[in-house]
Motif scaffolding. Structure first.
Motif, short mmCIF file in Angstrom:
data_model
loop_
_atom_site.label_atom_id
_atom_site.label_comp_id
_atom_site.label_asym_id
_atom_site.label_seq_id
_atom_site.Cartn_x
_atom_site.Cartn_y
_atom_site.Cartn_z
N PHE A 1 5.14 -1.51 -12.09
CA PHE A 1 4.67 -2.74 -11.45
C PHE A 1 4.17 -2.37 -10.06
O PHE A 1 4.81 -1.59 -9.35
CB PHE A 1 5.81 -3.75 -11.35
N GLN A 2 3.05 -2.99 -9.67
CA GLN A 2 2.54 -2.72 -8.33
C GLN A 2 1.59 -3.82 -7.89
O GLN A 2 1.15 -4.65 -8.68
CB GLN A 2 1.80 -1.38 -8.29
N GLU B 1 0.24 -5.55 -12.77
CA GLU B 1 -0.28 -5.44 -11.41
C GLU B 1 -0.61 -6.82 -10.85
O GLU B 1 -1.06 -7.71 -11.58
CB GLU B 1 -1.55 -4.57 -11.41
N VAL B 2 -0.37 -6.98 -9.57
CA VAL B 2 -0.81 -8.18 -8.86
C VAL B 2 -2.13 -7.82 -8.19
O VAL B 2 -2.18 -6.92 -7.35
CB VAL B 2 0.23 -8.64 -7.81
N ARG B 3 -3.20 -8.52 -8.57
CA ARG B 3 -4.52 -8.17 -8.05
C ARG B 3 -5.45 -9.38 -8.15
O ARG B 3 -5.08 -10.42 -8.70
CB ARG B 3 -5.12 -7.00 -8.83
N TYR B 4 -6.64 -9.20 -7.63
CA TYR B 4 -7.67 -10.23 -7.75
C TYR B 4 -8.23 -10.21 -9.18
O TYR B 4 -8.50 -9.15 -9.73
CB TYR B 4 -8.79 -10.00 -6.74
N ILE C 1 -3.68 -12.88 -9.41
CA ILE C 1 -2.91 -13.03 -10.64
C ILE C 1 -1.99 -11.84 -10.86
O ILE C 1 -2.17 -10.77 -10.28
CB ILE C 1 -3.85 -13.17 -11.87
N PHE C 2 -0.98 -12.04 -11.69
CA PHE C 2 -0.19 -10.95 -12.25
C PHE C 2 -0.86 -10.63 -13.59
O PHE C 2 -0.95 -11.50 -14.46
CB PHE C 2 1.25 -11.39 -12.54
N VAL C 3 -1.30 -9.42 -13.82
CA VAL C 3 -2.04 -9.10 -15.04
C VAL C 3 -1.61 -7.76 -15.60
O VAL C 3 -1.35 -6.81 -14.85
CB VAL C 3 -3.57 -9.13 -14.77
N SER D 1 4.68 2.89 -0.40
CA SER D 1 5.40 3.06 -1.66
C SER D 1 5.25 1.78 -2.48
O SER D 1 6.17 0.98 -2.60
CB SER D 1 6.89 3.35 -1.40
N PRO D 2 4.04 1.57 -3.06
CA PRO D 2 3.72 0.28 -3.67
C PRO D 2 4.10 0.13 -5.14
O PRO D 2 3.93 -0.95 -5.69
CB PRO D 2 2.20 0.24 -3.53
N ARG D 3 4.61 1.19 -5.77
CA ARG D 3 4.82 1.16 -7.22
C ARG D 3 6.31 1.22 -7.57
O ARG D 3 7.06 2.01 -7.01
CB ARG D 3 4.09 2.30 -7.90
N PHE D 4 6.70 0.37 -8.52
CA PHE D 4 8.07 0.34 -9.04
C PHE D 4 8.03 0.77 -10.50
O PHE D 4 7.37 0.14 -11.32
CB PHE D 4 8.66 -1.06 -8.92
N THR D 5 8.75 1.85 -10.83
CA THR D 5 8.81 2.36 -12.20
C THR D 5 10.26 2.39 -12.66
O THR D 5 11.03 3.28 -12.26
CB THR D 5 8.21 3.78 -12.28
#
Length: 241
Positions: free
Chosen positions: A3-4, A124-127, A150-152, A223-227
């Motif tokens: 998730f990021q 991912e949360v993005r445009y 959105i969360f996509v 550190s934007p990513r959670f795995t």
């Protein structure tokens, strides 16, 4: 499986502080203690309406920046607080959702709870690009407009619209849910203190109520990513992609 938030969101909303929690072993027959969080929310609302809370004001500014009328589209925490203030209670739902709603009330921070098994990872949360599908709770399919946050997932399925405004029925927690991803996001001054406290509270409550050992993180631009580490049905560790 990860998730990021997209780099463009970190650029456009530098005050963002997201906290994430992943937990396995969730069931629908638990009885979490939400009373302390409800009491905190009551005490805060006794001093003034939710619209005056700095946490809510920060999200209103973010919504305005996204071109949304803040009184027409509210972050989930504001909607919960508003309903609680006017009705004095929250709806009876899955016990984990009730716990997260109570914590959201107490901290005035939107908390999303997703059934992790209904997500085509990564998430991912993005445009939005405009071709994503969003499934409403009523079963209708919508297409978020280009530029909407959105969360996509990798299948183009939107799991939340207007950032923290509304989740999708596709990944809503149900009685069959056993694995969840919880995301809390804040933009106010002091969010770097609030979010770790909120995630710690959820970790304690979930670990006390369910046979779960939550995995947690507070994300940053560096550190934007959670795995998360994922286990199969036999309990063996499966390394996520």
């Amino acid at each position: 499986m990860y998730f990021q938030h997209d780099a463009a969101l970190w650029r456009d909303f530098p005050a963002l502080v997201p906290g994430v929690l992943y937990a396995e072993g969730i069931t629908a027959d638990a009885a979490p203690d939400t009373d302390p969080y409800i009491a905190t929310a009551k005490a805060r609302l006794a001093d003034g309406p939710e619209s005056e809370f700095p946490e809510i004001q920060a999200w209103r500014r973010a919504f305005a920046r996204m071109g949304l009328k803040p009184t027409q589209y509210r972050c989930a925490a504001e909607s919960l607080l508003r309903r609680f203030r006017t009705q004095g209670s929250l709806p009876r739902l899955h016990p984990l959702v009730e716990e997260c709603n109570a914590v959201s009330l107490a901290f005035a921070v939107p908390v999303a709870v997703l059934d992790a098994d209904q997500v085509a990872w990564p998430l991912e949360v993005r445009y939005a690009s405009g071709d994503e599908d969003y499934l409403t709770f009523g079963g209708e399919v919508e297409h978020p407009a280009p530029g909407e946050v959105i969360f996509v997932d990798q299948a183009g399925q939107a799991h939340a619209r207007r950032w923290t405004n509304r989740q999708s029925g596709r990944s809503a927690v149900s009685p069959a849910t056993s694995t969840v991803l919880i995301v809390a996001e804040a933009l106010h001054e002091g969010a770097s203190t609030t979010i770790p406290e909120l995630i710690d509270a959820l970790t304690t409550e979930i670990g006390t109520t369910w046979p779960a050992t939550p995995q947690i993180a507070v994300l940053t631009p560096a550190s934007p990513r959670f795995t998360p580490h994922v286990h199969d049905r036999e309990g063996s560790l499966v390394w996520a992609d």
